[in-house]
Write a protein that holds these residues in place. Structure first.
Motif, mmCIF file in Angstrom:
data_model
loop_
_atom_site.group_PDB
_atom_site.id
_atom_site.type_symbol
_atom_site.label_atom_id
_atom_site.label_comp_id
_atom_site.label_asym_id
_atom_site.label_seq_id
_atom_site.Cartn_x
_atom_site.Cartn_y
_atom_site.Cartn_z
ATOM 1 N N ALA A 1 43.311 -91.537 10.543
ATOM 2 C CA ALA A 1 44.177 -92.150 11.544
ATOM 3 C C ALA A 1 43.511 -93.363 12.178
ATOM 4 N N VAL A 2 42.224 -93.236 12.509
ATOM 5 C CA VAL A 2 41.492 -94.360 13.117
ATOM 6 C C VAL A 2 41.381 -95.518 12.132
ATOM 7 N N MET A 3 41.035 -95.219 10.877
ATOM 8 C CA MET A 3 40.907 -96.272 9.868
ATOM 9 C C MET A 3 42.247 -96.955 9.611
ATOM 10 N N ALA A 4 43.332 -96.161 9.574
ATOM 11 C CA ALA A 4 44.660 -96.740 9.363
ATOM 12 C C ALA A 4 45.045 -97.639 10.527
ATOM 13 N N PHE A 5 44.697 -97.225 11.744
ATOM 14 C CA PHE A 5 44.988 -98.048 12.922
ATOM 15 C C PHE A 5 44.242 -99.380 12.847
ATOM 16 N N LEU A 6 42.961 -99.320 12.506
ATOM 17 C CA LEU A 6 42.160 -100.544 12.444
ATOM 18 C C LEU A 6 42.673 -101.494 11.363
ATOM 19 N N ALA A 7 43.062 -100.928 10.204
ATOM 20 C CA ALA A 7 43.440 -101.769 9.067
ATOM 21 C C ALA A 7 44.881 -102.247 9.138
ATOM 22 N N ALA A 8 45.812 -101.338 9.457
ATOM 23 C CA ALA A 8 47.237 -101.671 9.358
ATOM 24 C C ALA A 8 47.844 -102.130 10.670
ATOM 25 N N ALA A 9 47.296 -101.673 11.801
ATOM 26 C CA ALA A 9 47.898 -101.981 13.100
ATOM 27 C C ALA A 9 47.164 -103.104 13.826
ATOM 28 N N LEU A 10 45.869 -102.949 14.027
ATOM 29 C CA LEU A 10 45.105 -103.891 14.844
ATOM 30 C C LEU A 10 44.966 -105.262 14.191
ATOM 31 N N THR A 11 45.051 -105.318 12.869
ATOM 32 C CA THR A 11 44.873 -106.598 12.172
ATOM 33 C C THR A 11 45.990 -107.589 12.477
ATOM 34 N N THR A 12 47.180 -107.104 12.846
ATOM 35 C CA THR A 12 48.270 -108.043 13.142
ATOM 36 C C THR A 12 48.004 -108.862 14.403
ATOM 37 N N PRO A 13 47.742 -108.239 15.561
ATOM 38 C CA PRO A 13 47.385 -109.069 16.725
ATOM 39 C C PRO A 13 46.093 -109.843 16.516
ATOM 40 N N LEU A 14 45.170 -109.294 15.711
ATOM 41 C CA LEU A 14 43.939 -110.030 15.421
ATOM 42 C C LEU A 14 44.263 -111.321 14.670
ATOM 43 N N GLY A 15 45.153 -111.226 13.684
ATOM 44 C CA GLY A 15 45.559 -112.419 12.945
ATOM 45 C C GLY A 15 46.220 -113.442 13.840
ATOM 46 N N THR A 16 47.015 -112.958 14.794
ATOM 47 C CA THR A 16 47.684 -113.861 15.731
ATOM 48 C C THR A 16 46.683 -114.555 16.647
ATOM 49 N N LEU A 17 45.772 -113.782 17.231
ATOM 50 C CA LEU A 17 44.820 -114.349 18.194
ATOM 51 C C LEU A 17 43.854 -115.321 17.534
ATOM 52 N N ILE A 18 43.474 -115.052 16.279
ATOM 53 C CA ILE A 18 42.562 -115.949 15.573
ATOM 54 C C ILE A 18 43.273 -117.233 15.143
ATOM 55 N N SER A 19 44.515 -117.103 14.698
ATOM 56 C CA SER A 19 45.218 -118.258 14.121
ATOM 57 C C SER A 19 45.872 -119.152 15.165
ATOM 58 N N PHE A 20 46.268 -118.584 16.306
ATOM 59 C CA PHE A 20 47.049 -119.362 17.267
ATOM 60 C C PHE A 20 46.347 -120.637 17.738
ATOM 61 N N PRO A 21 45.059 -120.599 18.062
ATOM 62 C CA PRO A 21 44.408 -121.839 18.533
ATOM 63 C C PRO A 21 44.339 -122.942 17.474
ATOM 64 N N VAL A 22 44.406 -122.556 16.193
ATOM 65 C CA VAL A 22 44.262 -123.561 15.121
ATOM 66 C C VAL A 22 45.521 -123.632 14.259
ATOM 67 N N ILE A 23 46.651 -123.166 14.800
ATOM 68 C CA ILE A 23 47.856 -123.041 13.987
ATOM 69 C C ILE A 23 48.337 -124.381 13.455
ATOM 70 N N ASN A 24 48.105 -125.448 14.199
ATOM 71 C CA ASN A 24 48.543 -126.769 13.748
ATOM 72 C C ASN A 24 47.769 -127.263 12.531
ATOM 73 N N GLN A 25 46.631 -126.631 12.253
ATOM 74 C CA GLN A 25 45.831 -127.032 11.097
ATOM 75 C C GLN A 25 46.171 -126.226 9.844
ATOM 76 N N ILE A 26 47.016 -125.210 9.971
ATOM 77 C CA ILE A 26 47.441 -124.402 8.823
ATOM 78 C C ILE A 26 48.725 -125.002 8.270
ATOM 79 N N ASN A 27 48.617 -125.686 7.133
ATOM 80 C CA ASN A 27 49.798 -126.337 6.584
ATOM 81 C C ASN A 27 50.651 -125.360 5.776
ATOM 82 N N GLN A 28 51.805 -125.833 5.355
ATOM 83 C CA GLN A 28 52.760 -124.979 4.642
ATOM 84 C C GLN A 28 52.194 -124.472 3.333
ATOM 85 N N ARG A 29 51.460 -125.300 2.601
ATOM 86 C CA ARG A 29 50.892 -124.874 1.317
ATOM 87 C C ARG A 29 49.912 -123.726 1.508
ATOM 88 N N SER A 30 49.040 -123.844 2.506
ATOM 89 C CA SER A 30 48.051 -122.791 2.742
ATOM 90 C C SER A 30 48.720 -121.477 3.112
#
Length: 244
Positions: free
Chosen positions: A164-193
């Protein structure tokens, strides 16, 4: 505007995390009920993951970049090769069933969930309305992702609490992590990437569904597993319609 957009995208990504966590809790807290219906959950999740990949994620990634099929192949074959490498060389003298059956699929689902967080950043930066429309569809598939991640880890031999803990870390927590990491640099992520990342995640999801979930369902030969598979496909179609 920055605070409004950041607040909205953060709320959406944590809502996705919550829905995934509810899936994990539901299947882990009710052990007897879960054990009786595990195959139905797995067939349902296979229907959702594979169908969403083929009818939405893959076409969308190809629309964004012509290189997407290459990354689709890399995502699928990459997990397969890693699995074979672990089975042949790492596990020659020890039982690594927990890695090949549980951990590697978990990594594939975790990659997809992380990219989901990036997509939230992209869509909400277009407009809050666009982000909300995207979030409606994306949140619907979070529940089965949490369920299947837990089930694969448990079938691989991990104790229920650890799974349960491993599933939470991998499947649940990674979504807000992806958001928080990408948001400050979102303008640098182009459509192709982003298209390439989508192709990569689609390959990983198809691998998990086709090589881990469907074979397990076939081996059990449960009477109504095809119904739950069909229900998963139907939900996938509804997800695509809601995002369209």
């Amino acid at each position: 505007m920055f605070l409004n957009t950041f607040g909205a995208v953060t709320l959406a990504s944590f809502l996705a995390c919550l829905v995934t966590s509810i899936g994990i809790y539901t299947i882990s807290a009710h052990e007897q009920w879960g054990n009786r219906n595990v195959i139905y959950f797995m067939s349902f999740a296979a229907g959702v993951l594979i169908s969403v990949s083929f009818i939405h994620i893959i076409p969308k990634s190809i629309e964004m970049t012509s290189q997407a099929p290459i990354y689709l192949l890399v995502g699928f074959m990459g997990l397969y090769i890693i699995n074979r490498f672990v089975s042949r060389f790492v596990c020659r003298e020890t039982d690594c069933r927990n890695i090949s059956i549980g951990v590697i699929p978990m990594v594939g689902i975790g990659l997809h969930s992380f990219i989901d967080g990036v997509i939230y950043s992209v869509t909400f930066n277009v407009s809050i309305f666009t982000g909300v429309l995207a979030a409606i569809g994306m949140v619907l598939h979070e529940f089965p992702e949490g369920v299947v991640t837990f089930l694969l880890l448990e079938q691989a031999g991990f104790p229920r609490k650890k799974a349960a803990v491993m599933a939470f870390l991998a499947a649940a927590l990674t979504t807000p992590l992806g958001t928080l990491i990408s948001f400050p640099v979102i303008n640098q992520i182009n459509q192709r990437s982003l298209g390439n990342l989508l192709g990569l995640s689609a390959g990983a999801l198809v691998y998990v569904g086709a090589t881990h979930l469907l074979p397990a369902v076939e081996n059990e030969k449960k009477q109504h597993s095809m119904i739950s598979l069909g229900a998963g496909i139907l939900i996938a179609i509804l997800i695509v319609i809601s995002k369209g």
